[in-house]
Structures are given as structure tokens and as C-alpha cells.
Write a protein that holds these residues in place. Structure first.
Motif, short mmCIF file in Angstrom:
data_model
loop_
_atom_site.label_atom_id
_atom_site.label_comp_id
_atom_site.label_asym_id
_atom_site.label_seq_id
_atom_site.Cartn_x
_atom_site.Cartn_y
_atom_site.Cartn_z
N ARG B 22 0.85 -1.19 0.00
CA ARG B 22 0.00 0.00 0.00
C ARG B 22 0.88 1.24 0.00
O ARG B 22 0.77 2.12 0.87
CB ARG B 22 -0.93 -0.01 1.22
N MET B 58 -2.95 -5.27 -2.12
CA MET B 58 -2.25 -4.29 -2.96
C MET B 58 -3.23 -3.18 -3.33
O MET B 58 -4.38 -3.45 -3.70
CB MET B 58 -1.70 -4.96 -4.22
N ASN B 59 -2.76 -1.94 -3.23
CA ASN B 59 -3.64 -0.83 -3.60
C ASN B 59 -3.59 -0.59 -5.11
O ASN B 59 -2.82 -1.24 -5.84
CB ASN B 59 -3.31 0.42 -2.78
N SER B 60 -4.39 0.36 -5.57
CA SER B 60 -4.51 0.54 -7.02
C SER B 60 -3.24 1.11 -7.63
O SER B 60 -2.97 0.87 -8.81
CB SER B 60 -5.71 1.43 -7.34
N SER B 61 -2.45 1.85 -6.86
CA SER B 61 -1.16 2.32 -7.41
C SER B 61 -0.26 1.12 -7.70
O SER B 61 0.50 1.12 -8.68
CB SER B 61 -0.47 3.26 -6.41
#
Lengths: 179, 110
Positions: B22, B58-61
Motif C-alpha cells: 500500500r 495491494m492498492n490501485s497504485s
């Protein structure tokens, strides 16, 4: 105060069975970015206890909440103002509402995103936005494309071209169990 | 303290991602993924493997960063295999998204 909504008209939603409200200064999370994840994990763990597969539900709820919290912090126009997170389990859906104060540039980005969401073919939208390296909005798009979430944004224009944004995500609870 | 780890194994042309991803920006992922990019650039005809089975969130980045790896492989016609867990929601969903970017992308769901 002028208000308007982006996205489809609001759906009538069932009464909340479980709910949680948190307020956290955006600055706290700017200083320690991991706090976005801490807030998301807390909300997810709290709600996930309502579901048959709490571990799976927690993973999905944490992912969804984290995207909303990260966005609210990243685009907060007043870091001292709290980010408000409201999470409600409403029968067949979970509703998440996350509010922050945003600058005009972020509103323009949201308008473009909702125009893309309205096109319907979200796989194509994902491909186009990744290939064009479009900044912002990918997380919200993923919530709609991959998790079947219905997105809305309530906008309330305040002073000095700043707008209170409340992102609404309505997530079907069928997404919270492993098929 | 980091809650993620990336191990690259040059001799096996493999990157292994572990933990919670993240990171706060695409730029932070550019730095974190630079050893993977170097591995992709050095990979031979046998291709390159990215193992995300132990990446719990996991984040979108981060998903954008994975997508950038896929697009780089597509441009250079490098064979890339992603290994992911079917039981981890973000992994299963993200593999479908990445395959929409590159039809020849290989995915092993375990």
C-alpha cells in the motif's frame, strides 16, 4: 450551499444492521501513510464479522475501504479537516461513505471518471486509462469493474472553490464470499 | 518499517512479492519495482516470472505498477508469467485485468 451528485441516482437501501463511523484528520495519514491501511483494516475487520467467510470478506472490505481512504487523503484540500468514514451493512449490500474537502481540479477528475463509468464497458475503460497513464481514478474504476460496486459522489460546493466530496460505494455482499 | 518485500532471483528470472503493498504513490512503486524492471530488461527468451502469491493486499497504485510491467513486456514481446492465488480476491481479479492488457500474458492460478 449548492449540491449535486455524480453517478446513477441513489438506490433505496435497506436499513443498516451494523454500522461504524470514524473521523480521522487527513494530516495524520499524510504523516504516516500506513494509517490509511490501519483505518481500512479496522473498518473491514469490524464489518467482516457479519459474514460467513470473515477472512475473505475482510480482504475485500479492506481493499475497498483503503481505496476510498487513500483517495480522500490524497485529494484532501484541507489536511487539518477530518476524513469521515461511514460503513454500513445493509442486508444484501455494504455501503461505504467517505468524505473529504477537495479542490476543483479533483472534481474535474471525478467528472471525467464518472463519464467513463457511464460508458459501461469497464474493461475497455481500464485498458484505455492504464495505456494513457491517466492519473487518478484507477482505484475507483477497479471497485466498479472488479467488485461490482455502484459508485456515486455527492458534491457540496463550499467557499473558495472547494467542495465537500462524499464518495458512496454500494458493494453487493455476494462479493464478500469466495464463490 | 516496511510491511512488504520484493525478492528478485536473477538466476531464475523471478521476482517474488510478499506482504502488504500500500505504497503512497506511483512514484514510490517506480522505486520499489525498479529491481523487477531491471530483471525484465535482462531476461532472455525463457521469459520472466512474477510471483505474487504472498502479496496479501495491494492498492490501485500497485496494480497500476503491475500493469506497467505487463505493458513493458508486451512492447518487447517478452514472455511473462504471473503466479497468483485463486483464493486471494485482489489477486484473482487483478489477473483478469492484466490479461485484458496483453492477451499473451501467462497466468498460473494456484
Amino acid at each position: 450551499m449548492t449540491t449535486r451528485r455524480l453517478g446513477p441516482p441513489p438506490l433505496p437501501l435497506p436499513t443498516a444492521l451494523t454500522s461504524l463511523v470514524l473521523e480521522v484528520p487527513a494530516l495524520d495519514m499524510v504523516v504516516q501513510w500506513r494509517r490509511c491501511g490501519v483505518v481500512a483494516d479496522y473498518v473491514a475487520e469490524y464489518l467482516a464479522l457479519s459474514f460467513e467467510q470473515p477472512s475473505y470478506a475482510q480482504s475485500v472490505l479492506s481493499t475497498v475501504t483503503n481505496e476510498l481512504v487513500e483517495n480522500a487523503v490524497r485529494f484532501s484540500a484541507d489536511k487539518a479537516r477530518p476524513i469521515r468514514v461511514e460503513a454500513l451493512h445493509r442486508g444484501e449490500v455494504v455501503e461505504l461513505l467517505v468524505s473529504n474537502l477537495a479542490a476543483e481540479s479533483h472534481i474535474l477528475g471525478l467528472e471525467a471518471l464518472f463519464a467513463d463509468l457511464a460508458r459501461g464497458d469497464l474493461t475497455s475503460v481500464f485498458r484505455e486509462r492504464v495505456e494513457a497513464r491517466t492519473r487518478g481514478g484507477l482505484g475507483l474504476l477497479i471497485l466498479a469493474k472488479d467488485y461490482g460496486a455502484v459508485l456515486g459522489a455527492m458534491l457540496a460546493l463550499e467557499q473558495e472553490a472547494r467542495t465537500q466530496v462524499t464518495m458512496q460505494v454500494v458493494l453487493p455482499t455476494k462479493e464478500l464470499s469466495n464463490p | 518499517m516496511k510491511d512488504w518485500q520484493i525478492v528478485t532471483q536473477d538466476e531464475r528470472a523471478t521476482a517474488i512479492l510478499r506482504g502488504v503493498f500500500r505504497l503512497e504513490s506511483p512514484e514510490a512503486y517506480d522505486a520499489a519495482f525498479s529491481p523487477i524492471v531491471a530483471g525484465l530488461n535482462a531476461a532472455g527468451d525463457s521469459g520472466y516470472t512474477v510471483d505474487i502469491t504472498d502479496a496479501t493486499l495491494m492498492n490501485s497504485s500497485g496494480i497500476r505498477a503491475l500493469a506497467d510491467l505487463v505493458l513493458a513486456a508486451k512492447r518487447t514481446q517478452l514472455r511473462v508469467l504471473f503466479v497468483a492465488k485463486r483464493s486471494v480476491p485482489w489477486q484473482l481479479k487483478t489477473m483478469a485485468s492484466l490479461q485484458s492488457l496483453h492477451a499473451q500474458l501467462q497466468v498460473d492460478l494456484v
